[in-house]
Design a protein around this motif. Sequence first.
Motif, PDB file in Angstrom:
ATOM      1  N   LEU A  16       0.924  -1.277  -0.192  1.00 33.35           N
ATOM      2  CA  LEU A  16      -0.021  -0.073  -0.007  1.00 33.35           C
ATOM      3  C   LEU A  16       0.740   1.196   0.041  1.00 33.35           C
ATOM      4  O   LEU A  16       1.875   1.102   0.535  1.00 33.35           O
ATOM      5  CB  LEU A  16      -0.858  -0.044   1.291  1.00 33.35           C
ATOM      6  CG  LEU A  16      -2.142  -0.994   1.238  1.00 33.35           C
ATOM      7  CD1 LEU A  16      -2.537  -0.969   2.595  1.00 33.35           C
ATOM      8  CD2 LEU A  16      -3.133  -0.464   0.285  1.00 33.35           C
ATOM      9  N   LEU A  45      -1.410  -7.611   1.520  1.00 36.52           N
ATOM     10  CA  LEU A  45      -0.933  -6.312   1.373  1.00 36.52           C
ATOM     11  C   LEU A  45      -0.134  -6.036   2.354  1.00 36.52           C
ATOM     12  O   LEU A  45      -0.328  -6.194   3.611  1.00 36.52           O
ATOM     13  CB  LEU A  45      -2.505  -5.234   1.457  1.00 36.52           C
ATOM     14  CG  LEU A  45      -3.334  -5.461   0.212  1.00 36.52           C
ATOM     15  CD1 LEU A  45      -4.772  -4.357   0.791  1.00 36.52           C
ATOM     16  CD2 LEU A  45      -2.710  -4.796  -0.888  1.00 36.52           C
ATOM     17  N   ASP A  46       0.839  -5.208   1.958  1.00 38.21           N
ATOM     18  CA  ASP A  46       1.891  -4.895   2.967  1.00 38.21           C
ATOM     19  C   ASP A  46       1.717  -3.435   3.295  1.00 38.21           C
ATOM     20  O   ASP A  46       1.581  -2.516   2.390  1.00 38.21           O
ATOM     21  CB  ASP A  46       3.376  -5.028   2.227  1.00 38.21           C
ATOM     22  CG  ASP A  46       4.688  -4.344   3.150  1.00 38.21           C
ATOM     23  OD1 ASP A  46       4.310  -4.385   4.249  1.00 38.21           O
ATOM     24  OD2 ASP A  46       5.717  -4.268   2.535  1.00 38.21           O
ATOM     25  N   THR A  47       1.498  -3.196   4.633  1.00 34.99           N
ATOM     26  CA  THR A  47       1.371  -1.992   4.985  1.00 34.99           C
ATOM     27  C   THR A  47       2.378  -1.092   5.690  1.00 34.99           C
ATOM     28  O   THR A  47       2.187  -0.131   6.410  1.00 34.99           O
ATOM     29  CB  THR A  47       0.114  -1.797   6.301  1.00 34.99           C
ATOM     30  OG1 THR A  47       0.574  -2.457   7.277  1.00 34.99           O
ATOM     31  CG2 THR A  47      -1.059  -2.547   5.775  1.00 34.99           C
ATOM     32  N   LEU A  61     -10.220  -0.896   1.752  1.00 29.30           N
ATOM     33  CA  LEU A  61      -9.772  -2.384   2.129  1.00 29.30           C
ATOM     34  C   LEU A  61     -10.929  -3.398   2.219  1.00 29.30           C
ATOM     35  O   LEU A  61     -10.912  -4.204   1.861  1.00 29.30           O
ATOM     36  CB  LEU A  61      -9.265  -2.343   3.683  1.00 29.30           C
ATOM     37  CG  LEU A  61      -7.812  -1.673   3.638  1.00 29.30           C
ATOM     38  CD1 LEU A  61      -7.138  -1.978   5.050  1.00 29.30           C
ATOM     39  CD2 LEU A  61      -6.912  -2.260   2.798  1.00 29.30           C
ATOM     40  N   TRP A  65     -11.843  -6.569   0.118  1.00 28.99           N
ATOM     41  CA  TRP A  65     -12.055  -7.721   0.907  1.00 28.99           C
ATOM     42  C   TRP A  65     -13.040  -8.594   0.419  1.00 28.99           C
ATOM     43  O   TRP A  65     -13.231  -9.728  -0.007  1.00 28.99           O
ATOM     44  CB  TRP A  65     -12.108  -7.673   2.201  1.00 28.99           C
ATOM     45  CG  TRP A  65     -12.693  -8.572   3.128  1.00 28.99           C
ATOM     46  CD1 TRP A  65     -11.921  -9.809   3.644  1.00 28.99           C
ATOM     47  CD2 TRP A  65     -14.130  -8.693   3.539  1.00 28.99           C
ATOM     48  NE1 TRP A  65     -13.137 -10.410   4.118  1.00 28.99           N
ATOM     49  CE2 TRP A  65     -14.227 -10.050   4.045  1.00 28.99           C
ATOM     50  CE3 TRP A  65     -15.020  -7.964   3.603  1.00 28.99           C
ATOM     51  CZ2 TRP A  65     -15.569 -10.497   4.691  1.00 28.99           C
ATOM     52  CZ3 TRP A  65     -16.310  -8.072   4.022  1.00 28.99           C
ATOM     53  CH2 TRP A  65     -16.577  -9.460   4.531  1.00 28.99           C
ATOM     54  N   LEU A  75      -8.237 -11.843   1.776  1.00 32.79           N
ATOM     55  CA  LEU A  75      -7.461 -10.511   1.650  1.00 32.79           C
ATOM     56  C   LEU A  75      -6.793 -10.785   2.971  1.00 32.79           C
ATOM     57  O   LEU A  75      -7.499 -11.042   4.075  1.00 32.79           O
ATOM     58  CB  LEU A  75      -8.196  -9.330   1.851  1.00 32.79           C
ATOM     59  CG  LEU A  75      -7.425  -7.944   1.996  1.00 32.79           C
ATOM     60  CD1 LEU A  75      -6.357  -7.792   0.817  1.00 32.79           C
ATOM     61  CD2 LEU A  75      -8.472  -6.984   2.250  1.00 32.79           C
ATOM     62  N   VAL A  77      -3.419  -9.030   5.383  1.00 32.57           N
ATOM     63  CA  VAL A  77      -2.860  -7.652   5.482  1.00 32.57           C
ATOM     64  C   VAL A  77      -1.660  -7.670   6.602  1.00 32.57           C
ATOM     65  O   VAL A  77      -1.937  -8.305   7.758  1.00 32.57           O
ATOM     66  CB  VAL A  77      -3.820  -6.502   5.992  1.00 32.57           C
ATOM     67  CG1 VAL A  77      -3.260  -5.455   6.089  1.00 32.57           C
ATOM     68  CG2 VAL A  77      -5.082  -6.582   5.102  1.00 32.57           C
ATOM     69  N   VAL A  79       0.620  -6.057   8.952  1.00 33.01           N
ATOM     70  CA  VAL A  79       0.497  -4.913   9.923  1.00 33.01           C
ATOM     71  C   VAL A  79       1.699  -4.894  10.742  1.00 33.01           C
ATOM     72  O   VAL A  79       1.519  -5.322  11.823  1.00 33.01           O
ATOM     73  CB  VAL A  79      -0.830  -4.404  10.202  1.00 33.01           C
ATOM     74  CG1 VAL A  79      -0.874  -3.338  10.900  1.00 33.01           C
ATOM     75  CG2 VAL A  79      -1.892  -4.802   9.410  1.00 33.01           C
ATOM     76  N   LEU A  97     -10.560  -9.389   8.139  1.00 34.78           N
ATOM     77  CA  LEU A  97      -9.339  -9.455   7.391  1.00 34.78           C
ATOM     78  C   LEU A  97      -8.396 -10.352   8.320  1.00 34.78           C
ATOM     79  O   LEU A  97      -8.451 -10.435   9.546  1.00 34.78           O
ATOM     80  CB  LEU A  97      -8.925  -7.966   7.458  1.00 34.78           C
ATOM     81  CG  LEU A  97      -9.517  -7.184   6.744  1.00 34.78           C
ATOM     82  CD1 LEU A  97      -8.822  -5.799   7.016  1.00 34.78           C
ATOM     83  CD2 LEU A  97      -9.838  -7.407   5.453  1.00 34.78           C
ATOM     84  N   ILE A  99      -5.260 -10.516   9.760  1.00 34.28           N
ATOM     85  CA  ILE A  99      -4.174  -9.551   9.869  1.00 34.28           C
ATOM     86  C   ILE A  99      -2.872 -10.295  10.568  1.00 34.28           C
ATOM     87  O   ILE A  99      -3.209 -10.740  11.186  1.00 34.28           O
ATOM     88  CB  ILE A  99      -4.637  -8.475  10.899  1.00 34.28           C
ATOM     89  CG1 ILE A  99      -5.716  -7.658  10.165  1.00 34.28           C
ATOM     90  CG2 ILE A  99      -3.456  -7.549  11.065  1.00 34.28           C
ATOM     91  CD1 ILE A  99      -6.450  -6.663  11.064  1.00 34.28           C
TER      92      ILE A  99
END
Length: 133
Positions: A16, A45-47, A61, A65, A75, A77, A79, A97, A99
């Motif tokens: 992101l 997704l890399d935050t 997001l 998703w 999805l 993520v 974090v 999600l 995470i």
Amino acid sequence: MLHLIDRSDDLVVAALPQDVDFCTSADVRAAGERLLAVDCRYLVLDTSSVTNLDSSGITVLLAIWQGLREAGGALLVAVPDEHLRWRLGILGLDTVLVITVTLDEAVTQARQLRDGTRPFRFAHQPAIETESA
């Protein structure tokens, strides 16, 4: 507006941008829709670069998703920022999600979900143990 890190068949890893807000959310959403259009089913997704995530970013997001879920995918993520993980948890996003703390962990879980070697569950849900006969 997503930076592609890796793609392996229907598994895509992307980063992101620094800001996922009112000004950038339309571009992030469009990028997610393009990935779905080219058969992405599992998106990590890399935050790690994210410093600003507002309500429009959260909405994006959730839209990504939902699109992946409707396509039979997921999805995930990554974090690494503890404060951002806390904020996502406060919003209840950890109930929809997947995470993780690290990108490697998210990619591993995405591969396992794709290959059917890992049942889908959220981090806060314990595994259901079954008795063997």
